[in-house]
Write an enzyme that holds these catalytic residues in place. Sequence first.
Site, mmCIF file in Angstrom:
data_model
loop_
_atom_site.group_PDB
_atom_site.id
_atom_site.type_symbol
_atom_site.label_atom_id
_atom_site.label_comp_id
_atom_site.label_asym_id
_atom_site.label_seq_id
_atom_site.Cartn_x
_atom_site.Cartn_y
_atom_site.Cartn_z
ATOM 1 N N SER A 820 1.009 -1.176 -0.084
ATOM 2 C CA SER A 820 -0.029 0.051 -0.077
ATOM 3 C C SER A 820 0.837 1.281 0.056
ATOM 4 C CB SER A 820 -1.144 -0.001 1.337
ATOM 5 O OG SER A 820 -1.574 1.122 1.275
ATOM 6 N N THR A 821 1.044 1.932 -1.322
ATOM 7 C CA THR A 821 1.919 3.108 -1.178
ATOM 8 C C THR A 821 1.440 4.292 -0.291
ATOM 9 O OG1 THR A 821 0.587 3.627 -3.174
ATOM 10 C CG2 THR A 821 2.771 2.713 -3.420
ATOM 11 N N CYS A 822 0.267 4.270 -0.033
ATOM 12 C CA CYS A 822 -0.318 5.517 0.705
ATOM 13 C C CYS A 822 0.068 5.511 2.129
ATOM 14 C CB CYS A 822 -1.926 5.499 0.492
ATOM 15 S SG CYS A 822 -2.781 4.083 1.241
ATOM 16 N N SER A 823 0.306 4.155 2.802
ATOM 17 C CA SER A 823 0.836 3.974 4.042
ATOM 18 C C SER A 823 2.121 3.600 4.178
ATOM 19 C CB SER A 823 -0.120 3.180 4.898
ATOM 20 O OG SER A 823 -0.132 1.762 4.030
#
Length: 868
Positions: A820-823
């Site tokens: 998950s690139t957002c986290s």
Amino acid sequence: SRGQGPGDRAMRAGGEAPHQVLGRLRFLLQCSECFRRARALPAALCYVPREVQYKICKDPAAAAAAAAARSLLSVWDSPGPARGGKRAARATIEVRKGGCLRATGEEYCNGAGLWVKLSKVTEREHLEECRSSHELDEGWLLARRFGEGGDKLVPVEPAEKIQWQHQTFGVDYKPAARYPWMRDPTVPNPLGTSSAAPPAPSGHVPAVPTVPPAWSYEHDVELGRFLYDHSERSLQSRDCIKEHVCSVEVSSQAVPCHLTDNQAETCWESNGSIGQHWVRLNMKKGTIVKRGGFLLGWWHVLGRDPAWPVLVLCPTALPPGPACAACRTSYQDVCILRDMKTYLPVLEIRFLECRDQGCNVRLRGIKIKSFWEWEVNLNADMFQPERLVRYPLLEGMDADMLYRRAVLIQRFVQLLDSVLWYLIPISEEGIGTFSMLRGMKPFLLLSKHSPALITQCLQRSETSPPFSLPKLYINRQLAREHRARPALDPGGKNTVFTQVYKSLQKYSEKTKEPLDYRWPQSYSQWWACDFTTEGIIDHGGGFRDSLSDISEELCPSSGDVPVPLPFFVRTSNQGNSSSDTRDMYVPNPSCKDFAKYEWIGQLMGAALRSKEILVLSLPGLVWKQLAGEEVIWSKDFAAVDAELVKLLEVLEGVDREAFDFMFGRELTYTTVLSDQRVVELIPNGSSTVVRFEDRKDFIRLVQKARLEESKEQVAALRAGLLRVVPQPVLDLLTWQQLERKVCGNPELTVDDVKKFITFEDLQSDDPRIRIFFEALSNFTSEDLSRFLKFITGRSRLPVQITVHPDKSGTQQLDVMPKASTCSCTLFLPNYSSARACEELLRYAVYNCMSIDTDEPVAQDVSVDSPEL
């Protein structure tokens, strides 16, 4: 050859007539266009000789039994035994002494060795046995084994030609294959006539004239990059005679030759008639001399014998010295070879006369500084799946097809090398650019002459460095305070960037000598820094700190801090969790301080010419424009605003009903630039609604506006760059090379990455952690960069990574990892071994866009703000 001396022109011309060079240039342009358009390449590039005669060469290790040995050759349906096949050969033939085989010019190379395609056998009486009734005109013979001894097949040449080649190039010399473009297309068509491809030359047959299915120019570019990455090369210069010279021969050897013992008290002295002295160097394969010469005892004059490849040291180039009798203990290092462009197996230097009626020459030793000439050793077995994982466009392709396409690329590069010296002016008088090279830039990576040309262009444009270093007084405390609250001073007057810029301006005004940054690479410090209140004495470290501070102020490495200066802005992708290019900046379309942009370009040029770096995290879109390469919307702008690229693709393909549902009457002729300004695409565009029928015109206008949003700023950067770096250098560098030369090639290590990884819900002794790190230990720097992008969207440290166990499939082994690139989180599955973890993780990081677990934003676009 404008601006070149007669020696340069003679070297570049190589005895060729102008119409031959023009013919090659025309044919080169035609081939380049075929690559760019993914069309079938001209037949002349794809053809091979219809027939080549081969004779058998016995293994020297079995010379004693050569007379009695039988020359048995196996004939195969295809060159396949190297791949582990156990099928038997189709036939076995014996060639008696003096017999020859006729084969086509088609060759094939794999792990077993070099294969040739048999056409028919001459002298049928020499064939003693055939174990098959099949005709032998379609079989394959193993001409030479790799890494083993044994007999080998060599092409037959006229005796006088072979003798000349052995004398000039050594006994192991293999002549380059003469492709038809070396003869037929060299004659340009008369003006006003068709420039169609030349007809198939007589005596030649087609090899691979067609374009592979679903093949594109991008595939060729990726294949070229693969060949470059897997080529055998070592460009580091070395100064060790034993690494480059196989053996040394001298004209007389009454005493042992001491030219390579590195002893000051020993020497070799010629003994014989005047004008008969020589030294012959048998060079190791691939050695290119950057600087070579002798430690001399007696001054001498070097002359030229036309039969040998001799470089001449003119009498006027010799340093003045006393008479020979007084020179017996006075040695001088004299350079006679410099910046050679190609490998020659044999270098012979002849001494035709000595000064002041001297009879002999005394040499204390040889000094050679060289590098290995790198080359692509094509081999069908190099295209293995595990090697192709870093090149997604090549994955799943047939290895034989990739090999044959690589052969054509190699031929094209050989053609490019043969005329490259005519395309690039290496003097200051050579102005302008040669646009013909733009389509060939991806293949310049494979050129043998390109590095030497770049070096010459830079050396010939060097200027003398300043007599004394500019002394700059920098207050970094004020700069740190500004970084914390840049909104208080939008102009950034307290930044290190501005302090250095203004101080250098004052220095130039005072000394009346503007800094041009065109200094030799050895000039490693451009200014000296006195950091007030810090008590640092700058011996180079302070200067490098100032460059690092300037880089960080222009393009901060962290996405969580404000940008201290107005020259670059974050791309839209920095706020897009699904993008794999989240650490990029673009020139600010609103900033009109072009003088400072030019200075930034000068710093980039200074970094290119030196060993220093200026780390600017710019997308390929900007580097391409700086290097003069063509920009492609779908490929290059995706690194700036991936959501917009995808949205326009959706907009172009929707039907009327979907268009009305998505946009209604809210979509107007406006777009949002990278600096968040809304601009009109047409006069009164904010009040003009886009109709379904006009959507393609709207898309074209958006693309044009966004691609050109920073046109003026990029032009200023390039103008500054060109004040330091000659135009021909930018013509020869690909945008990736330009970025690497300016920003450096940041080498990531596993230890570096480990410092930024934390594990959640995993005990410290969990075997998954050990397997994970063991897999990462085999990752290259590029692999680790991709690993960071896969998880965080950023390719450089610092960035914090969290690893969680993958609970979605607890019972499953050896499945794809998720991220998950957002986290900035990696969900780590269970793996049976480090090898399985390594293979699946590497596949994931090189194909992250297709398996990223973030939501596909382009399929769920909000229409609250219809401006694009």
